[in-house]
Design an enzyme around this catalytic site. Structure first.
Site, PDB file in Angstrom:
ATOM      1  N   SER A 101       0.838  -1.199   0.000  1.00 18.93           N
ATOM      2  CA  SER A 101       0.000   0.000   0.000  1.00 18.93           C
ATOM      3  C   SER A 101       0.877   1.254   0.000  1.00 18.93           C
ATOM      4  O   SER A 101       1.704   1.425  -0.901  1.00 18.93           O
ATOM      5  CB  SER A 101      -0.967  -0.044   1.181  1.00 18.93           C
ATOM      6  OG  SER A 101      -1.974   0.926   1.067  1.00 18.93           O
ATOM      7  N   ASP A 157      -9.217  -3.539  -6.106  1.00 14.47           N
ATOM      8  CA  ASP A 157      -8.364  -2.605  -5.371  1.00 14.47           C
ATOM      9  C   ASP A 157      -8.426  -1.249  -6.064  1.00 14.47           C
ATOM     10  O   ASP A 157      -8.331  -1.166  -7.295  1.00 14.47           O
ATOM     11  CB  ASP A 157      -6.920  -3.129  -5.363  1.00 14.47           C
ATOM     12  CG  ASP A 157      -6.031  -2.455  -4.333  1.00 14.47           C
ATOM     13  OD1 ASP A 157      -6.034  -1.212  -4.279  1.00 14.47           O
ATOM     14  OD2 ASP A 157      -5.337  -3.170  -3.589  1.00 14.47           O
ATOM     15  N   HIS A 212      -8.228  -4.572  -1.527  1.00 13.78           N
ATOM     16  CA  HIS A 212      -7.012  -4.001  -0.954  1.00 13.78           C
ATOM     17  C   HIS A 212      -6.718  -4.639   0.406  1.00 13.78           C
ATOM     18  O   HIS A 212      -7.594  -4.734   1.268  1.00 13.78           O
ATOM     19  CB  HIS A 212      -7.179  -2.488  -0.788  1.00 13.78           C
ATOM     20  CG  HIS A 212      -5.921  -1.770  -0.448  1.00 13.78           C
ATOM     21  ND1 HIS A 212      -4.875  -1.649  -1.331  1.00 13.78           N
ATOM     22  CD2 HIS A 212      -5.516  -1.132   0.691  1.00 13.78           C
ATOM     23  CE1 HIS A 212      -3.901  -0.971  -0.768  1.00 13.78           C
ATOM     24  NE2 HIS A 212      -4.257  -0.649   0.461  1.00 13.78           N
TER      25      HIS A 212
END
Length: 304
Positions: A150, A242, A272
């Protein structure tokens, strides 16, 4: 392949957990509470982990492989959290797995968070940890990879660019796990996919605004950099549900066009952070194994 992600059907391994996973976690309102809980949760350091403060003032957690002697490979890991939350302790088990699977020394960075510390503070913290790691007696400086998930993946991409530009450390590979790479994603017109979890467009706008501050996005944002040549081989992984799906695949295409080897792992129906939410799921295990396969390839010394 921008625009390719339209389905909201979850992967069979993730359907049950997806129903319990929120679509958004981080907001300006929840930020202080999340930070407080996070720090309390990860305050204690496990006995098999070393928590150190480097001369630069940066905190790190060190994970050593067992049964390994001499110099060996290393991985600098950067945790996620949208640039505004997160703690290296959240990835203790993941970093143990990297150390165990790869026989590598792993260091996780406790970088300073935005908005109190906007760009380039977090990136410089990561660079300080990288230079320290490269000097460890147990580490072969020619066999160092960097990686993150991330926002940590976004910092890893930025760190690869910084290391290339400064020329002090030649990285062996970069591991980009659904990385947060492009602030321009917040300006897209289409509505959020209903399958998004944990991180949506509102969170993304807040995270980027906090991280960038008054910085020039053309310099601070990896996806805006025009020259991607000379970067280390990359692994890029992202799910079709995502928010970062399109920007990640676009960056992977640009790496390839710049002559950088880039292996891409797209997980259909994955949201995600799915591998952190459901680490024991078969799809998550395969995702991790794909990462390790690339790292082994580029961290293994060449035959004499």
């Amino acid at each position: 392949m921008p625009g390719a992600n339209k389905s909201s059907d979850f992967h069979p391994d993730l359907r049950r957990i997806a129903r319990l996973t929120p679509k958004q976690v981080v907001t300006p309102v929840t930020l202080p509470v999340i930070r407080l809980v996070t720090r309390k949760m990860w305050r204690r350091v496990p006995k098999d982990v070393e928590a150190l403060t480097l001369p630069s003032g940066v905190g790190v957690r060190l994970y050593r492989p067992t049964g390994v002697t001499g110099t060996g490979p290393a991985l600098l890991w950067i945790h996620g959290g949208g640039y505004v939350i997160g703690h290296p302790g959240q990835d203790d088990e993941l970093c143990r797995r990297y150390a165990r699977t790869l026989g590598a020394t792993v260091v996780s960075v406790d970088y300073r968070l935005a908005p109190e510390h906007a760009y380039p503070v977090a990136l410089e913290d990561c660079y300080a940890a990288l230079t320290w790691l490269a000097r460890l007696p147990s580490v072969d400086p020619r066999r160092i990879a960097i990686g993150g998930a991330s926002a940590g993946g976004g910092l890893a991409a930025a760190l690869a660019l910084l290391a290339r530009d400064r020329g002090d450390i030649a990285l062996a590979a970069q591991l980009l796990v659904y990385p947060m790479l492009d602030d321009r994603t917040v300006g897209r017109d289409e509505p959020d996919n209903p399958g998004l979890r944990l991180w949506n467009r509102t969170s993304n706008k807040f995270g980027w605004s906090a991280y960038l501050g008054d910085a020039d996005p053309e310099v601070a944002v990896p996806a805006r950099r025009t020259d991607l040549s000379g970067l280390p081989p990359a692994w890029m992984g992202v799910g079709t549900l995502d928010l970062f799906h399109d920007e990640d695949l676009a960056y992977a295409e640009r790496l390839t066009a710049a002559g950088v080897p880039c292996e891409v792992e797209v997980v259909k129906g994955a949201f995600h952070g799915f591998d952190g939410i459901a680490p024991k799921a078969v799809v998550s295990q395969a995702f991790f194994n794909s990462q390790c396969a690339l790292l082994r390839r580029f961290l293994t010394p060449a035959a004499a």
